[in-house]
Design a protein around this motif. Structure first.
Motif, PDB file in Angstrom:
ATOM      1  N   MET A 198      23.213  51.815  24.660  1.00 25.36           N
ATOM      2  CA  MET A 198      22.649  50.713  25.454  1.00 25.36           C
ATOM      3  C   MET A 198      21.454  51.192  26.276  1.00 25.36           C
ATOM      4  N   VAL A 199      21.528  52.419  26.772  1.00 28.40           N
ATOM      5  CA  VAL A 199      20.400  52.985  27.516  1.00 28.40           C
ATOM      6  C   VAL A 199      19.203  53.172  26.592  1.00 28.40           C
ATOM      7  N   ILE A 200      19.458  53.697  25.385  1.00 31.36           N
ATOM      8  CA  ILE A 200      18.377  53.884  24.405  1.00 31.36           C
ATOM      9  C   ILE A 200      17.742  52.541  24.060  1.00 31.36           C
ATOM     10  N   ALA A 201      18.577  51.525  23.850  1.00 33.53           N
ATOM     11  CA  ALA A 201      18.068  50.189  23.527  1.00 33.53           C
ATOM     12  C   ALA A 201      17.245  49.626  24.677  1.00 33.53           C
ATOM     13  N   ALA A 202      17.682  49.877  25.919  1.00 34.40           N
ATOM     14  CA  ALA A 202      16.939  49.392  27.088  1.00 34.40           C
ATOM     15  C   ALA A 202      15.557  50.036  27.175  1.00 34.40           C
ATOM     16  N   ILE A 203      15.448  51.275  26.689  1.00 33.23           N
ATOM     17  CA  ILE A 203      14.160  51.978  26.744  1.00 33.23           C
ATOM     18  C   ILE A 203      13.180  51.414  25.724  1.00 33.23           C
ATOM     19  N   ILE A 204      13.678  51.122  24.508  1.00 28.32           N
ATOM     20  CA  ILE A 204      12.767  50.708  23.443  1.00 28.32           C
ATOM     21  C   ILE A 204      12.690  49.193  23.269  1.00 28.32           C
ATOM     22  N   ALA A 205      13.641  48.449  23.830  1.00 24.86           N
ATOM     23  CA  ALA A 205      13.655  46.999  23.629  1.00 24.86           C
ATOM     24  C   ALA A 205      12.797  46.280  24.665  1.00 24.86           C
ATOM     25  N   PRO A 206      12.151  45.172  24.275  1.00 25.53           N
ATOM     26  CA  PRO A 206      11.444  44.329  25.239  1.00 25.53           C
ATOM     27  C   PRO A 206      12.427  43.718  26.236  1.00 25.53           C
ATOM     28  N   PRO A 207      11.949  43.357  27.433  1.00 26.57           N
ATOM     29  CA  PRO A 207      12.844  42.822  28.477  1.00 26.57           C
ATOM     30  C   PRO A 207      13.271  41.386  28.198  1.00 26.57           C
ATOM     31  N   ASP A 208      14.143  41.223  27.239  1.00 22.67           N
ATOM     32  CA  ASP A 208      14.615  39.898  26.847  1.00 22.67           C
ATOM     33  C   ASP A 208      16.039  40.079  26.327  1.00 22.67           C
ATOM     34  N   THR A 209      16.948  39.288  26.823  1.00 25.50           N
ATOM     35  CA  THR A 209      18.369  39.473  26.531  1.00 25.50           C
ATOM     36  C   THR A 209      18.666  39.397  25.039  1.00 25.50           C
ATOM     37  N   MET A 210      18.102  38.389  24.373  1.00 25.98           N
ATOM     38  CA  MET A 210      18.388  38.213  22.952  1.00 25.98           C
ATOM     39  C   MET A 210      17.862  39.397  22.143  1.00 25.98           C
ATOM     40  N   THR A 211      16.644  39.830  22.438  1.00 25.77           N
ATOM     41  CA  THR A 211      16.071  40.971  21.724  1.00 25.77           C
ATOM     42  C   THR A 211      16.887  42.227  21.995  1.00 25.77           C
ATOM     43  N   TYR A 212      17.335  42.371  23.233  1.00 25.99           N
ATOM     44  CA  TYR A 212      18.141  43.539  23.608  1.00 25.99           C
ATOM     45  C   TYR A 212      19.433  43.572  22.792  1.00 25.99           C
ATOM     46  N   ILE A 213      20.061  42.413  22.634  1.00 25.88           N
ATOM     47  CA  ILE A 213      21.293  42.337  21.846  1.00 25.88           C
ATOM     48  C   ILE A 213      21.011  42.707  20.394  1.00 25.88           C
TER      49      ILE A 213
END
Length: 251
Positions: A198-213
């Motif tokens: 989840m930390v790795i995803a938070a680093i590379i994902a845009p700040p959007d809940t759906m994209t993060y999921i």
């Protein structure tokens, strides 16, 4: 030379020699990259750009920077089998003969999973990210002026990490074959693994809940798949240890 009894200096010399081999192949890969660099760059920044997006460059060096980046990426992809083999050859003296043969067979799977991860990022995640960003900008009444360097940078940022994330099953299988981890350990520490993912995803994902999921979900599925794969590796590890014990008793 007995590679099992090398000194630290000799290990460093061997590492240096293997890095030089990789360096020579990298130069050759870059020469090939120069041949395909322009059409690939054009495809990524002109042909395959979503309709309605006009890419701009704000510095004279922007096109050259992207062109050189594409050449380097092409070179690394081309020589990835060499990199993986040199890595395997460096660590293989510390493995048992059965482990050497087994881990050498991982190289093709590493390459396949790397391309699968990059394809997932490029064809699924990146288009979603672009469409979401454009829709958000439209809702906010913002005018579109996208820099080609920023566009390419976001593409690489989303695509490349998944090439490495998709190596998780092979990595855990490798560690299981060495006896470093086992399926029980992976299951027991599942919550910590999820937190790291989840930390790795938070680093590379845009700040959007759906994209993060969308980023986190394939990582979690890969981890669960890796646990199942590690069961196979652990059985092979136990068989190997049993064989070694029997050989020692026969001496």
């Amino acid at each position: 030379m007995d590679k099992d009894n090398l000194t630290i200096v000799e290990h460093l010399e061997e590492l240096r020699a293997r890095l030089m081999v990789v360096g020579y192949f990298l130069i050759a890969g870059m020469l090939i990259g120069f041949i395909f660099g322009k059409p690939v760059t054009k495809f990524l920044t002109v042909t395959d750009v979503p309709k309605g997006i006009a890419l701009n460059y704000f510095k004279v060096s922007d096109p050259l920077s992207i062109y050189l980046s594409v050449i380097m990426i092409i070179a690394i992809i081309i020589i990835s089998p060499v990199i993986l083999y040199q890595l395997w050859a460096f660590i293989s003296p510390g493995l048992h003969p059965q482990e050497r043969r087994a881990t050498l067979a991982y190289i093709p799977f590493c390459i396949i999973l790397f391309f699968a991860g990059m394809s997932f990022g490029y064809f699924i995640l990146f288009p979603y990210f672009i469409n979401f960003s454009l829709a958000l900008a439209s809702d906010m009444g913002l005018h579109q002026q996208i820099g080609v360097t920023q566009y390419f940078g976001e593409m690489v940022k989303i695509t490349m990490p998944f090439g490495f994330v998709f190596q998780l099953p092979v990595l855990l299988l490798f560690l299981t074959r060495l006896g470093v981890v086992n399926p029980i350990f992976l299951k027991k520490n599942r919550k910590y693994a999820y937190f790291i993912l989840m930390v790795i995803a938070a680093i590379i994902a845009p700040p959007d809940t759906m994209t993060y999921i969308i980023f986190v979900l394939p990582m979690v599925l890969l981890y669960e798949f890796s646990i199942q794969i590690s069961k196979i590796g652990y059985r092979q590890y136990l068989k190997g240890e049993q064989k070694l014990i029997e050989e020692e008793l026969e001496k």
